[in-house]
Design a protein around this motif. Structure first.
Motif: not given
Length: 292
Positions: A124-128
């Protein structure tokens, strides 16, 4: 009259009456370079026939989800050269890179924070990120189109029988401050398609077919130049030998591991998770190309 010494002159002269001056310029230069190439390598009739067969087979491998000519342009570095010349970085703007052959399926509109991973296999990865212009002004409502390979190194269009269409694709609209964020998985490095003429070319030249892991990002908004770029995963194999020459150092980012329960809850992420921030600077429409 046609002879070997003046062959390019004879053909170039035939374009003298071309009404479109830019078309005349391009065709004349093409002929001169092509004739110089033939003379330089002493191209034989058999070799020219083999080249024509290669181009014919390249066209025959193109369909609604496969563009072998784009792939050929990519592995020869032509796509990157055209992209770089036409979109030189100005005023600190984010560098561009190739669109690639897999942007053939429209990305579905998604709400900020939504996951683009219909099939969520992978880390899982969060891109901001945020979108501002070269003057530092936020680009409210910018459209951020993203698409990527999965944890096995495939795009949805490569496995239509097993992967839902539009998996790992999304079209987001930045908020009033130009900010955007979405959930995804960490992409994997992958090989470009090798089951066609381009793959045979790579094999004949002892080149590998792999691309470094990345997320495609295309940013557009009224009043700014559309930017096509990549977000590369630091530490990925093939960053220094990308098959289509698409890597630029400024586009490589660390996808750090984050252990933060509060942040995970805020963005609906499992904890721990990977995270990356990608600030984007776009050029105003009509801005000069610049020199570097």
């Amino acid at each position: 009259m046609f002879d070997e010494e003046h062959s390019a002159d004879a053909v170039a002269a035939s374009f003298a009456a071309t009404p479109d001056p830019r078309l005349r310029e391009i065709l004349t230069a093409l002929v001169r370079h092509a004739h110089a190439f033939v003379k330089d390598v002493g191209l034989t009739g058999e070799e020219w026939a083999a080249g024509i067969r290669f181009l014919t087979e390249t066209g025959q491998h193109c369909d609604a989800t496969r563009q072998e000519f784009i792939l050929l342009s990519d592995v020869l570095g032509v796509s990157m050269l055209v992209e770089t010349i036409g979109n030189r970085s100005v005023g600190g703007s984010t560098e561009s890179t190739v669109e690639g052959p897999f942007h053939l399926v429209a990305s579905p509109p998604r709400a900020l924070g939504e996951s683009i991973a219909v099939v969520a296999d992978g880390e899982p990865c969060l891109v901001t990120g945020s979108v501002v212009d070269t003057g530092g002004r936020p680009v409210a409502g910018a459209r951020i189109d993203v698409w990527q390979a999965d944890a096995d190194g495939f795009y949805d269009v490569q496995r239509p029988q097993t992967v839902p269409q539009q998996n790992l694709r999304g079209l987001f609209t930045a908020d009033g401050d130009g900010r955007f964020w979405f959930r995804t998985i960490v992409p994997r490095f992958y090989p470009i398609p090798t089951d066609g003429p381009v793959g045979e070319l790579l094999g004949a030249t002892a080149r590998h077919p792999y691309r470094a892991a990345h997320i495609h990002v295309e940013v557009s908004a009224p009043g700014v130049r559309t930017l096509t770029t990549h977000l590369f995963v630091d530490g990925s194999p093939y960053l220094d030998s990308d098959a289509v020459f698409g890597v630029k150092e400024s586009l490589v980012r660390v996808f750090e591991t984050t252990d933060d329960i509060a942040l995970a809850e805020r963005y609906q992420m499992p904890n721990p998770f990977r995270r990356v921030d990608f600030p984007i600077v776009v050029r105003p429409e009509g801005s000069s190309v610049g020199s570097g």
